[in-house]
Write a protein that holds these residues in place. Structure first.
Motif, PDB file in Angstrom:
ATOM      1  N   LYS A 374       0.928  -1.160  -0.081  1.00 54.83           N
ATOM      2  CA  LYS A 374      -0.004   0.074   0.097  1.00 54.83           C
ATOM      3  C   LYS A 374       0.830   1.237   0.044  1.00 54.83           C
ATOM      4  CE  LYS A 374      -3.975   2.265   1.155  1.00 54.83           C
ATOM      5  NZ  LYS A 374      -5.231   2.199   0.110  1.00 54.83           N
ATOM      6  N   GLN A 375       1.781   1.311   0.705  1.00 55.53           N
ATOM      7  CA  GLN A 375       2.765   2.337   0.556  1.00 55.53           C
ATOM      8  C   GLN A 375       3.387   2.641  -0.470  1.00 55.53           C
ATOM      9  OE1 GLN A 375       5.387   0.767   3.841  1.00 55.53           O
ATOM     10  NE2 GLN A 375       4.946   2.093   5.399  1.00 55.53           N
ATOM     11  N   GLN A 376       3.871   1.473  -1.312  1.00 52.00           N
ATOM     12  CA  GLN A 376       4.548   1.539  -2.729  1.00 52.00           C
ATOM     13  C   GLN A 376       3.410   2.201  -3.493  1.00 52.00           C
ATOM     14  OE1 GLN A 376       5.776  -2.249  -4.121  1.00 52.00           O
ATOM     15  NE2 GLN A 376       7.068  -1.224  -5.708  1.00 52.00           N
ATOM     16  N   ALA A 377       2.263   1.639  -3.451  1.00 51.46           N
ATOM     17  CA  ALA A 377       1.175   2.277  -4.231  1.00 51.46           C
ATOM     18  C   ALA A 377       0.951   3.852  -4.002  1.00 51.46           C
ATOM     19  CB  ALA A 377      -0.152   1.535  -4.026  1.00 51.46           C
ATOM     20  N   LEU A 378       0.697   4.314  -2.880  1.00 55.65           N
ATOM     21  CA  LEU A 378       0.909   5.757  -2.463  1.00 55.65           C
ATOM     22  C   LEU A 378       2.013   6.457  -3.120  1.00 55.65           C
ATOM     23  CD1 LEU A 378      -0.431   5.094   1.017  1.00 55.65           C
ATOM     24  CD2 LEU A 378      -1.937   6.147  -0.798  1.00 55.65           C
ATOM     25  N   LEU A 379       3.264   6.050  -3.025  1.00 53.73           N
ATOM     26  CA  LEU A 379       4.474   6.470  -3.292  1.00 53.73           C
ATOM     27  C   LEU A 379       4.343   6.913  -4.798  1.00 53.73           C
ATOM     28  CD1 LEU A 379       7.435   7.449  -2.862  1.00 53.73           C
ATOM     29  CD2 LEU A 379       8.018   5.101  -3.427  1.00 53.73           C
ATOM     30  N   HIS A 380       3.904   5.673  -5.617  1.00 49.95           N
ATOM     31  CA  HIS A 380       3.925   5.733  -6.953  1.00 49.95           C
ATOM     32  C   HIS A 380       2.836   6.771  -7.589  1.00 49.95           C
ATOM     33  CE1 HIS A 380       7.118   3.143  -7.574  1.00 49.95           C
ATOM     34  NE2 HIS A 380       6.326   1.826  -7.446  1.00 49.95           N
ATOM     35  N   TYR A 381       1.798   6.821  -6.812  1.00 47.38           N
ATOM     36  CA  TYR A 381       0.718   7.778  -7.333  1.00 47.38           C
ATOM     37  C   TYR A 381       1.063   8.972  -7.158  1.00 47.38           C
ATOM     38  CZ  TYR A 381      -4.137   9.574  -7.584  1.00 47.38           C
ATOM     39  OH  TYR A 381      -5.203  10.224  -7.936  1.00 47.38           O
ATOM     40  N   GLY A 382       1.937   9.364  -5.727  1.00 49.89           N
ATOM     41  CA  GLY A 382       2.347  10.809  -5.278  1.00 49.89           C
ATOM     42  C   GLY A 382       3.202  11.167  -6.375  1.00 49.89           C
ATOM     43  N   GLU A 383       4.302  10.287  -6.870  1.00 49.37           N
ATOM     44  CA  GLU A 383       5.232  10.653  -7.724  1.00 49.37           C
ATOM     45  C   GLU A 383       4.477  10.998  -9.170  1.00 49.37           C
ATOM     46  OE1 GLU A 383       8.978   7.913  -6.365  1.00 49.37           O
ATOM     47  OE2 GLU A 383       7.638   7.201  -7.677  1.00 49.37           O
ATOM     48  N   PHE A 384       3.667  10.289  -9.607  1.00 44.61           N
ATOM     49  CA  PHE A 384       2.961  10.677 -10.784  1.00 44.61           C
ATOM     50  C   PHE A 384       2.132  12.141 -10.739  1.00 44.61           C
ATOM     51  CE2 PHE A 384      -1.173  10.998 -12.905  1.00 44.61           C
ATOM     52  CZ  PHE A 384      -0.944  11.106 -14.134  1.00 44.61           C
ATOM     53  N   LEU A 385       1.716  12.377  -9.504  1.00 40.89           N
ATOM     54  CA  LEU A 385       0.938  13.625  -9.262  1.00 40.89           C
ATOM     55  C   LEU A 385       1.963  14.814  -9.428  1.00 40.89           C
ATOM     56  CD1 LEU A 385      -1.520  12.514  -6.695  1.00 40.89           C
ATOM     57  CD2 LEU A 385      -2.204  13.377  -8.681  1.00 40.89           C
ATOM     58  N   GLU A 386       3.102  14.355  -8.869  1.00 44.67           N
ATOM     59  CA  GLU A 386       3.895  15.477  -8.692  1.00 44.67           C
ATOM     60  C   GLU A 386       4.927  15.732 -10.056  1.00 44.67           C
ATOM     61  OE1 GLU A 386       7.903  16.650  -5.934  1.00 44.67           O
ATOM     62  OE2 GLU A 386       7.097  14.905  -5.778  1.00 44.67           O
ATOM     63  N   LYS A 387       5.119  14.698 -10.582  1.00 47.48           N
ATOM     64  CA  LYS A 387       5.930  14.840 -11.920  1.00 47.48           C
ATOM     65  C   LYS A 387       5.108  15.133 -13.150  1.00 47.48           C
ATOM     66  CE  LYS A 387       9.336  12.491 -14.758  1.00 47.48           C
ATOM     67  NZ  LYS A 387      10.327  11.299 -14.878  1.00 47.48           N
ATOM     68  N   TRP A 388       3.929  14.271 -13.319  1.00 43.80           N
ATOM     69  CA  TRP A 388       3.306  14.456 -14.549  1.00 43.80           C
ATOM     70  C   TRP A 388       2.041  15.473 -14.546  1.00 43.80           C
ATOM     71  CZ3 TRP A 388       5.768  13.049 -18.642  1.00 43.80           C
ATOM     72  CH2 TRP A 388       6.679  12.127 -18.273  1.00 43.80           C
ATOM     73  N   LYS A 389       1.159  15.471 -13.200  1.00 47.06           N
ATOM     74  CA  LYS A 389       0.103  16.453 -13.122  1.00 47.06           C
ATOM     75  C   LYS A 389       0.492  17.727 -12.676  1.00 47.06           C
ATOM     76  CE  LYS A 389      -4.579  16.330 -11.791  1.00 47.06           C
ATOM     77  NZ  LYS A 389      -5.677  15.616 -10.784  1.00 47.06           N
ATOM     78  N   LYS A 390       1.765  17.874 -12.049  1.00 50.74           N
ATOM     79  CA  LYS A 390       2.322  19.093 -11.531  1.00 50.74           C
ATOM     80  C   LYS A 390       1.500  19.455 -10.405  1.00 50.74           C
ATOM     81  CE  LYS A 390       5.312  19.141 -14.820  1.00 50.74           C
ATOM     82  NZ  LYS A 390       6.691  18.654 -14.391  1.00 50.74           N
ATOM     83  N   SER A 391       0.855  18.672  -9.728  1.00 53.05           N
ATOM     84  CA  SER A 391      -0.036  18.704  -8.568  1.00 53.05           C
ATOM     85  C   SER A 391       0.687  18.535  -7.281  1.00 53.05           C
ATOM     86  CB  SER A 391      -1.342  18.147  -8.665  1.00 53.05           C
ATOM     87  OG  SER A 391      -2.265  18.352  -7.460  1.00 53.05           O
ATOM     88  N   GLU A 392       1.457  19.395  -6.854  1.00 54.67           N
ATOM     89  CA  GLU A 392       2.248  19.149  -5.723  1.00 54.67           C
ATOM     90  C   GLU A 392       1.421  18.948  -4.258  1.00 54.67           C
ATOM     91  OE1 GLU A 392       6.271  21.341  -4.769  1.00 54.67           O
ATOM     92  OE2 GLU A 392       4.978  22.112  -3.187  1.00 54.67           O
ATOM     93  N   ASP A 393       0.297  19.562  -4.173  1.00 60.61           N
ATOM     94  CA  ASP A 393      -0.648  19.599  -3.198  1.00 60.61           C
ATOM     95  C   ASP A 393      -1.125  18.118  -3.102  1.00 60.61           C
ATOM     96  OD1 ASP A 393       0.047  21.718  -1.852  1.00 60.61           O
ATOM     97  OD2 ASP A 393      -1.750  22.980  -2.704  1.00 60.61           O
ATOM     98  N   GLU A 394      -1.680  17.618  -4.265  1.00 64.46           N
ATOM     99  CA  GLU A 394      -2.103  16.145  -4.311  1.00 64.46           C
ATOM    100  C   GLU A 394      -1.045  15.147  -3.728  1.00 64.46           C
ATOM    101  OE1 GLU A 394      -5.936  15.595  -7.308  1.00 64.46           O
ATOM    102  OE2 GLU A 394      -4.253  16.978  -8.209  1.00 64.46           O
ATOM    103  N   ALA A 395       0.217  15.396  -4.470  1.00 61.36           N
ATOM    104  CA  ALA A 395       1.189  14.350  -4.251  1.00 61.36           C
ATOM    105  C   ALA A 395       1.498  14.548  -2.787  1.00 61.36           C
ATOM    106  CB  ALA A 395       2.328  14.974  -4.956  1.00 61.36           C
ATOM    107  N   VAL A 396       1.534  15.479  -2.144  1.00 54.79           N
ATOM    108  CA  VAL A 396       1.722  15.606  -0.844  1.00 54.79           C
ATOM    109  C   VAL A 396       0.910  14.535   0.080  1.00 54.79           C
ATOM    110  CG1 VAL A 396       1.758  16.928   1.537  1.00 54.79           C
ATOM    111  CG2 VAL A 396       3.031  17.860  -0.691  1.00 54.79           C
ATOM    112  N   GLU A 397      -0.476  14.809  -0.148  1.00 54.46           N
ATOM    113  CA  GLU A 397      -1.496  13.908   0.515  1.00 54.46           C
ATOM    114  C   GLU A 397      -1.109  12.430   0.410  1.00 54.46           C
ATOM    115  OE1 GLU A 397      -3.655  14.984   2.686  1.00 54.46           O
ATOM    116  OE2 GLU A 397      -2.693  16.807   2.396  1.00 54.46           O
TER     117      GLU A 397
END
Length: 480
Positions: A374-397
């Motif tokens: 579950k941690q790995q899934a949250l990490l990968h999703y966060g990395e996608f949000l930060e790098k590709w969606k450029k949504s830092e706040d969503e990545a932080v969550e």
């Protein structure tokens, strides 16, 4: 409940079988498990089918299908009878115990009691052989846990270790322990040298005790390949294929070996052969997807290195094939977390960012995922949000959710590193940035550094006095 029924229930709870081993419906995709077990029955040797029939009977119980449960237990019993195993042999303990439970749920008290009497007769006959009985029940529990779901791998490992204390040379329990340690190595992301050394030693011993077990030989080959002993590894692969050239369960590992050796054409040929036998195998579709993705990366690098323009049609074909097979995996095996990651990665590579986001989100919502994954899934999703969606706040969550899970591993560390990086960037732009200070406070709080967490949240509040999140966090810290 009458006194007689209470006594019966108490006796049933003492039995060692699927009904008392804590196999929880919520921890597995039961439909996928049932399909997987039925596929196994098509190609397993007869002496191994009894174990599968017993687990299927328990799955039938979870589906409230007791008529089918009885049929499967009868098939398991028939295998023992055909092998001329006496009814007082410890090999009957598992099947008789499951019978007792099934008849209890059918409100057939007399038959349930009858099977308890048969079980007691086995224990009487086995007087003086308590260690072997314990080994048998622990070994069977290990296999049940191993087959049920990935969340139970650690428990399965413990069961096999206990089984081997009393019967250290038992081929099945040695194979079970070697298999589950290999699974844990990949499943938990354990890549320490001690763990690798343990799995290698266990596989060597299992192969020695099971010289005709082609699957164990293939697992040893994969381990040797990982240890850069390619020539020795190839020998075991060839030996395994000579033993069971048509066994799908073996072919999947052979294909994985070829793929890792970058023998993509050979791997694809083996995978297609295996798929013709078991067309709904999520593992096989996943391996095909990995082959096509690696070929895509390889061809792109070759062209780039030679200064040539890539063959766009070939690139497109490989991309589409990889996506097709990864999509097949998540359709037939929805709980296969890493297939979600690979599919999302391919969507990113083909600029389908919306589909990628949806896939990462589904990965974080899987209910059968153990905490470490579950941690790995949250990490990968966060990395996608930060790098590709450029949504830092969503990545932080997402990173914060990963850090809240207390299991300490590299994925949690990476969530923490990502949060620290974001906090530092914010504070570099503005040393009084409340959100940056609060992020560092959150990290300290989750790492049980109460004193530092309180200081950081107090600093954050001094710059953003009306922030309810910071006030709440500080209140919780003071109440700790």
């Amino acid at each position: 409940m009458s006194e007689s029924q209470a006594t019966l229930k108490s006796q049933l709870e003492e039995l060692k079988c699927h009904f008392t081993w804590g196999l929880q419906e919520k921890d597995a995709d039961i439909k996928e498990l049932e399909e997987r077990l039925n596929i196994k029955l098509e190609y397993l040797t007869k002496n191994l089918k009894g174990r599968v029939y017993n687990l299927l009977a328990y799955v039938n119980h979870l589906n409230n299908d007791y008529k089918e449960a009885i049929v499967n237990l009868q098939k398991a019993e028939a295998i023992l009878q055909e092998s001329k195993v006496l009814e007082t042999d410890i090999k009957y303990l598992l099947t008789f115990s499951n019978y007792a439970w099934v008849y209890y749920y059918l409100n057939d008290t007399e038959r349930s009691k009858l099977y308890i009497e048969k079980i007691n007769a086995i224990y009487t006959q086995s007087n003086g052989l308590e260690d072997l009985v314990q080994s048998e029940t622990n070994g069977e529990q290990g296999w049940a846990l191993l087959k049920f779901c990935g969340q139970y791998y650690e428990k399965a490992k413990g069961c096999f270790e206990e089984a081997l204390k009393a019967n250290p040379d038992d081929p099945e329990w040695n194979s079970g322990l070697a298999t589950v340690v290999c699974r844990l190595e990949e499943f938990r992301g354990r890549d320490g040298s001690d763990f690798k050394s343990l799995s290698f030693q266990l596989l060597q011993r299992a192969v020695k005790l099971n010289p005709k077990d082609s699957v164990i030989k293939a697992l040893l080959a994969l381990k040797l390949q990982q240890l850069k002993r390619q020539q020795e590894a190839m020998k075991y692969i060839k030996d395994a294929l000579e033993l069971t050239p048509e066994l799908p369960y073996l072919l999947r590992y052979v294909a994985k070996f070829y793929r890792r050796a970058k023998m993509f054409e050979e791997a694809i040929g083996v995978l297609k052969k295996a798929l013709s036998i078991t067309p709904t195998s999520g593992f096989l579709h996943h391996q095909l997807g990995l082959c096509y993705r690696q070929m895509l990366i390889r061809d792109g690098r070759i062209n780039s290195g030679n200064g040539r323009s890539p063959d766009m049609q070939n690139i497109k074909d490989l991309r589409e094939k990889a996506i097709f097979h990864f999509e097949m995996v998540v359709e037939v095996k929805k709980s296969f977390l890493h297939a979600h990651f690979d599919l999302a990665d391919m969507y990113v590579r083909s600029n389908q960012h919306k589909k990628a986001e949806e896939t990462y989100k589904k990965a974080t919502e899987l209910t059968t995922t153990p905490e470490c994954e579950k941690q790995q899934a949250l990490l990968h999703y966060g990395e996608f949000l930060e790098k590709w969606k450029k949504s830092e706040d969503e990545a932080v969550e997402q990173y914060k959710e990963g850090l809240r899970i207390p299991v300490r591993n590299k994925h949690r560390e990476e969530c923490e590193m990502s949060l620290r990086s974001i906090a530092r960037q914010r504070l570099a732009r503005n040393p009084r940035d409340a959100s940056g200070l609060a992020l560092l406070g959150f990290i300290s709080k989750e790492n049980q550094d109460k004193s530092n967490a309180m200081k950081l949240y107090e600093k954050a509040l001094s710059n953003d006095p009306s922030n309810d999140e910071y006030l709440s966090a500080l209140f919780d810290l003071k109440m700790m």
